[in-house]
Structures are given as C-alpha cells and as structure tokens.
Design an enzyme around this catalytic site. Sequence first.
Site, PDB file in Angstrom:
ATOM      1  N   ARG A 128       0.830  -1.202   0.000  1.00  0.00           N
ATOM      2  CA  ARG A 128       0.000   0.000   0.000  1.00  0.00           C
ATOM      3  C   ARG A 128       0.870   1.260   0.000  1.00  0.00           C
ATOM      4  O   ARG A 128       0.552   2.250  -0.640  1.00  0.00           O
ATOM      5  CB  ARG A 128      -0.928   0.010   1.214  1.00  0.00           C
ATOM      6  N   TYR A 233      -0.858 -13.362  -1.059  1.00  0.00           N
ATOM      7  CA  TYR A 233      -0.186 -13.210  -2.350  1.00  0.00           C
ATOM      8  C   TYR A 233       1.173 -12.578  -2.095  1.00  0.00           C
ATOM      9  O   TYR A 233       1.414 -11.970  -1.037  1.00  0.00           O
ATOM     10  CB  TYR A 233      -1.025 -12.386  -3.348  1.00  0.00           C
ATOM     11  N   ASP A 310     -14.885   4.181  -0.680  1.00  0.00           N
ATOM     12  CA  ASP A 310     -15.487   3.566   0.505  1.00  0.00           C
ATOM     13  C   ASP A 310     -16.561   4.449   1.127  1.00  0.00           C
ATOM     14  O   ASP A 310     -17.487   3.950   1.756  1.00  0.00           O
ATOM     15  CB  ASP A 310     -14.407   3.275   1.561  1.00  0.00           C
TER      16      ASP A 310
HETATM   17  C1  LIG Z   1      -8.555  -6.085   5.353  1.00  0.00           C
HETATM   18  C2  LIG Z   1      -8.785  -5.355   4.061  1.00  0.00           C
HETATM   19  C3  LIG Z   1      -8.146  -5.770   2.895  1.00  0.00           C
HETATM   20  C4  LIG Z   1      -8.380  -5.113   1.679  1.00  0.00           C
HETATM   21  N1  LIG Z   1      -7.782  -5.555   0.536  1.00  0.00           N
HETATM   22  C5  LIG Z   1      -8.086  -4.973  -0.651  1.00  0.00           C
HETATM   23  C6  LIG Z   1      -7.505  -5.442  -1.895  1.00  0.00           C
HETATM   24  O1  LIG Z   1      -6.693  -6.366  -1.917  1.00  0.00           O
HETATM   25  N2  LIG Z   1      -7.864  -4.824  -3.056  1.00  0.00           N
HETATM   26  C7  LIG Z   1      -8.762  -3.783  -3.064  1.00  0.00           C
HETATM   27  O2  LIG Z   1      -9.085  -3.278  -4.142  1.00  0.00           O
HETATM   28  N3  LIG Z   1      -9.273  -3.285  -1.914  1.00  0.00           N
HETATM   29  C8  LIG Z   1      -8.967  -3.852  -0.727  1.00  0.00           C
HETATM   30  N4  LIG Z   1      -9.494  -3.356   0.427  1.00  0.00           N
HETATM   31  C9  LIG Z   1     -10.366  -2.174   0.374  1.00  0.00           C
HETATM   32  C10 LIG Z   1      -9.579  -0.881   0.173  1.00  0.00           C
HETATM   33  O3  LIG Z   1      -8.580  -0.764   1.158  1.00  0.00           O
HETATM   34  C11 LIG Z   1     -10.516   0.312   0.231  1.00  0.00           C
HETATM   35  O4  LIG Z   1     -11.655   0.059  -0.537  1.00  0.00           O
HETATM   36  C12 LIG Z   1      -9.833   1.575  -0.308  1.00  0.00           C
HETATM   37  O5  LIG Z   1      -8.724   1.900   0.476  1.00  0.00           O
HETATM   38  C13 LIG Z   1     -10.826   2.732  -0.325  1.00  0.00           C
HETATM   39  O6  LIG Z   1     -10.175   3.913  -0.715  1.00  0.00           O
HETATM   40  P1  LIG Z   1     -10.757   5.333  -0.321  1.00  0.00           P
HETATM   41  O7  LIG Z   1      -9.813   6.311  -0.919  1.00  0.00           O
HETATM   42  O8  LIG Z   1     -12.195   5.386  -0.657  1.00  0.00           O
HETATM   43  O9  LIG Z   1     -10.711   5.364   1.268  1.00  0.00           O
HETATM   44  P2  LIG Z   1      -9.457   5.309   2.249  1.00  0.00           P
HETATM   45  O10 LIG Z   1      -8.363   4.478   1.674  1.00  0.00           O
HETATM   46  O11 LIG Z   1     -10.012   4.912   3.583  1.00  0.00           O
HETATM   47  O12 LIG Z   1      -8.938   6.802   2.303  1.00  0.00           O
HETATM   48  C14 LIG Z   1      -9.686   7.810   2.960  1.00  0.00           C
HETATM   49  C15 LIG Z   1      -8.761   8.974   3.253  1.00  0.00           C
HETATM   50  O13 LIG Z   1      -9.537  10.022   3.777  1.00  0.00           O
HETATM   51  C16 LIG Z   1      -8.888  10.544   4.929  1.00  0.00           C
HETATM   52  N5  LIG Z   1      -9.937  11.117   5.790  1.00  0.00           N
HETATM   53  C17 LIG Z   1     -10.877  10.455   6.507  1.00  0.00           C
HETATM   54  N6  LIG Z   1     -11.671  11.304   7.168  1.00  0.00           N
HETATM   55  C18 LIG Z   1     -11.225  12.556   6.874  1.00  0.00           C
HETATM   56  C19 LIG Z   1     -11.636  13.871   7.268  1.00  0.00           C
HETATM   57  N7  LIG Z   1     -12.669  14.061   8.103  1.00  0.00           N
HETATM   58  N8  LIG Z   1     -10.964  14.937   6.769  1.00  0.00           N
HETATM   59  C20 LIG Z   1      -9.904  14.763   5.914  1.00  0.00           C
HETATM   60  N9  LIG Z   1      -9.467  13.540   5.525  1.00  0.00           N
HETATM   61  C21 LIG Z   1     -10.126  12.456   5.993  1.00  0.00           C
HETATM   62  C22 LIG Z   1      -8.189   9.356   5.550  1.00  0.00           C
HETATM   63  O14 LIG Z   1      -7.136   9.740   6.425  1.00  0.00           O
HETATM   64  C23 LIG Z   1      -7.695   8.627   4.311  1.00  0.00           C
HETATM   65  O15 LIG Z   1      -6.440   9.102   3.876  1.00  0.00           O
HETATM   66  C24 LIG Z   1      -9.257  -3.996   1.650  1.00  0.00           C
HETATM   67  C25 LIG Z   1      -9.860  -3.546   2.837  1.00  0.00           C
HETATM   68  C26 LIG Z   1      -9.628  -4.219   4.025  1.00  0.00           C
HETATM   69  C27 LIG Z   1     -10.307  -3.729   5.299  1.00  0.00           C
END
Ligand SMILES: Cc1cc2nc3c(=O)[nH]c(=O)nc-3n(C[C@H](O)[C@H](O)[C@H](O)COP(=O)(O)OP(=O)(O)OC[C@H]3O[C@@H](n4cnc5c(N)ncnc54)[C@H](O)[C@@H]3O)c2cc1C
Length: 419
Positions: A128, A233, A310
């Site tokens: 990551r 993996y 997410d």
């Molecule tokens: C155990 C596990 C394994 C996984 N494995 C996989 C995989 O192999 N392949 C895959 O595709 N997905 C995988 N996922 C899912 C994947 O990690 C998420 O779907 C992805 O990270 C979502 O990205 P995002 O940018 O929406 O959210 P996030 O990665 O959660 O990023 C959100 C960002 O917003 C910031 N933030 C939050 N609140 C605030 C706020 N109030 N103000 C300012 N900033 C804020 C956070 O600090 C963070 O940097 C896995 C998840 C889990 C739990």
Amino acid sequence: MTNSGTSVGRTGGRDGTLSSAGTEVDIAIIGGGIGGLTLALALRQHGITAEVFEQADELREVGAAVAIAANGSRILRRLGLGDELAQGAVEPTRLQYRHGLRGLVVAEHPMGETYTRRFGAPFWGIHRAVLQGSLSAAWGAERLHLGRCLAEVTEAPTGARLEFRDGTTVRARTVVGADGIRSVVRRALTASTPVYSGTSGFRGIVPLRAVPSLPDPAALQFWMGPGAHLLHYQVGNAVNFLAVLDNPKRWTAPGGLVEAAPGELAAAFAGWHPAVLEMITAVPQSARWGLFTLPPLHRWSSGPIVLLGDAAHAMLPHHGQGANQTIEDAAVLARCIAEAGPTQRAQALRRYERLRRARTRAVQRASWDTSAVLHLPDGPAAAARDAQLRGLNERLRWIHDYDADFTVVGSTRATAVRP
Ligand SMILES: Cc1cc2nc3c(=O)[nH]c(=O)nc-3n(C[C@H](O)[C@H](O)[C@H](O)COP(=O)(O)OP(=O)(O)OC[C@H]3O[C@@H](n4cnc5c(N)ncnc54)[C@H](O)[C@@H]3O)c2cc1C
C-alpha cells in the site's frame, strides 16, 4: 477540456497549506487516500484543478498490501503510473483455492501473462505504501493539504462550506467525499452507517523464508476451512496475508481496528496446514480489522456534494475490489466533470452517480456472498462451492474485464454489472 480550476480563485501554497480562512476553491477532494489522489490525477489529466484535503499530517498507508486487478490497473496505467507500479508489484502466477487443513488444491486458474492477455491489463500485488507513494508523488505537494481534518460540510448558495477541525473554512463549488468508510462528508447526505459483517481480519507481511512449507508462494491463494480462511499473495520477497475469522459476533469498538488477545489468531487456526500456521505466526499478531460494509445508499450526491470510494460503497474484501472500485469511480467522475464542462457540474455529478451505483452495488453483493461460502465445513455445501470455484474465471469476468472509461463514452465493450 477545460481548466475550470481557474474560475473560482485560489490555489494551495507551496508548503501544502491553504493559509487563509474563507478560501474559495473549485473542486475540494476530502481524503488523500487511493480514491482522492486517483481522482485528483484523473481530473488533472482532463485539465481540471482540484485541492486535496487530508486529515493526516503525513500520508501513511496502514494495512500491508493491496491487490490491484485489471479494472484498476488499466486506469492507473492511463494515468502514467504503469511502469512505476509494475516495478514495485508482483503478478501472481496463478489463483488457487485450497482445503485449509489438508492443503489440497480444490480449484486453480492461471494468472500472470494469461490474466493480462485476457483482461487487457495486469493483476498486481503491491505494498500500500508503494501505491500511495506513487499516487502522492505524481500529484505533488502543492495542492495536497495535510493536517486538514474536515469537521462538517454544508450546502451554501453557490457550492458548499467546509469547516475543518483546525478552525479554518473553505468554500468549494464542488465537494468530493473520498474520506473513507467513516466519511464525514456522507453525513451531509444520509444517516446510513457501516454495518459490521460478523467477521474480522488480521493482516501481515511475512518473508518468504519464514514459510518453508508454503507450496507455490508466487500464487494468490485462498485456504478455506470451518469458520475461517486465509488469503495471501506475494509482494516483493514476502507474502502479504489476510486471515479472516467468523468472530466476534458483535463489534463494540468505536473504530474499525482493535487489539486482540495475544495468541488469538494462532488459536483460531489450530490444526490447519503447516504453511498456514507458519505464515500467521511468523510476525507479531496484528491488530484486528472489523470487516464492515455500507448498506446501498439511496443517493451519492446532493447539490454540489458527491461521494466516492469507501465513503459511497465500502465492501467486504473477498474479491479484492474495494480499492479497484474506488479507482473506477475516480476515472468515471473525472470524465463526467470534464465532459459536462464548468457550467453543467450538477448534471455531471448526477451522471457519475447513475453510472456507478449499479456496478458497485453488484460488486458489494458478490463480496458479501463470497464471505458466506469461504468458511464452510467439509460436506455437500463445501463440495458445491468447490465445483463453482472451478468455473470462477468466467463467473468473475464481469468484474475484471470492465473498463470504466468506456462506460462514460458509452462503449458496449464492458459488461457494467453482474450478468
Ligand atoms: C482487510 C482489508 C483488505 C483489503 N484488501 C483490498 C484489496 O486487496 N484490493 C482492493 O481493491 N481493496 C482492498 N481493500 C479495500 C480498500 O482498502 C478500500 O476500498 C480503499 O482503500 C478505499 O479507498 P478510499 O480512498 O475510498 O478510502 P481510504 O483508503 O479509507 O482513504 C480515505 C482517506 O480520507 C482521509 N480522511 C478520513 N476522514 C477525513 C476527514 N474528516 N478529513 C480529511 N481527511 C479524511 C483518511 O485519512 C484517508 O487518507 C481492503 C480492505 C480491508 C479492510
């Protein structure tokens, strides 16, 4: 292609902070995770400027590695990150499903070159930190505002008003909530909250030499047994694993991560194949991740506010698709905004929502269905599952074959949702 960022004023400072209160920006992206940064890069590719506000003081990815499938890697390649990410990634040679205790292969599918040829882009296992590092290096520091935790967003006459925990405010014409499963932006749209799945995970990265009993370390493997499974993996010279248990039944912690009792993970896998035991005991037991999913939302957008990743559709990780769907969202939203032009922004957000809801809902549902079958005890239900896994390549084609850019331009190449 328009640079609508110039229409609403001010940009970030060289030190990565917006110094004045009451600043006006065009597109404010809340969250500098995979989704926020990918969207920022995709918008820039269309000539549109955005500002990214991230709560953390530095970008740090927790949680080991991530699997990027063809539907995500084709987009990252188009953003110019292909060579760099390929260098930091490992392509699994095959996908194997095994009996967790005896180690027998119950289903197997080729990956590597075969996968890339089939789906037109590679499958990467990647740290990551490497992915996050590449995205943030490509975006740069100028429009990345660290240490800016959003407290509240409200609709205003010509956009939205953002209030940060540090007391500063920003007015934005468009706000994208890429702030993850516990999104603050989402609260402006709905009272929906994530639902605990009754399953939790432990993660780790283990050097290859610590798992001498592991057959075929370069394969992406699922080891399945009663009440649990282990997925792993290769990343670099190590193996990234996620061990999932059917407990606790209820999640009482306020966040998604808690300490577990020492030895709990090893106890849950007692009697499993030696490779499984070597892997989960080779590194100190991690914290426990509660696995949550978000119920389908009635809407992803309201006025100038829209959700991505997410924040909109958190899902269980059993198809490795959370990040990949988030990357797809970013490509589609950027294209919708670009095609609509600066005067049709609201229509762009609604169009994005229409294009993304059915597909992400289908992937969410598929991940939930998979959760139920990975933990079966031996018996007729497990035998039926194993037979289905042998046809998985075709059954999951709709996920990997998908080209998010094509959905916007209206191509029929990709199957948008589960057939
Ligand atoms: C155990 C596990 C394994 C996984 N494995 C996989 C995989 O192999 N392949 C895959 O595709 N997905 C995988 N996922 C899912 C994947 O990690 C998420 O779907 C992805 O990270 C979502 O990205 P995002 O940018 O929406 O959210 P996030 O990665 O959660 O990023 C959100 C960002 O917003 C910031 N933030 C939050 N609140 C605030 C706020 N109030 N103000 C300012 N900033 C804020 C956070 O600090 C963070 O940097 C896995 C998840 C889990 C739990």
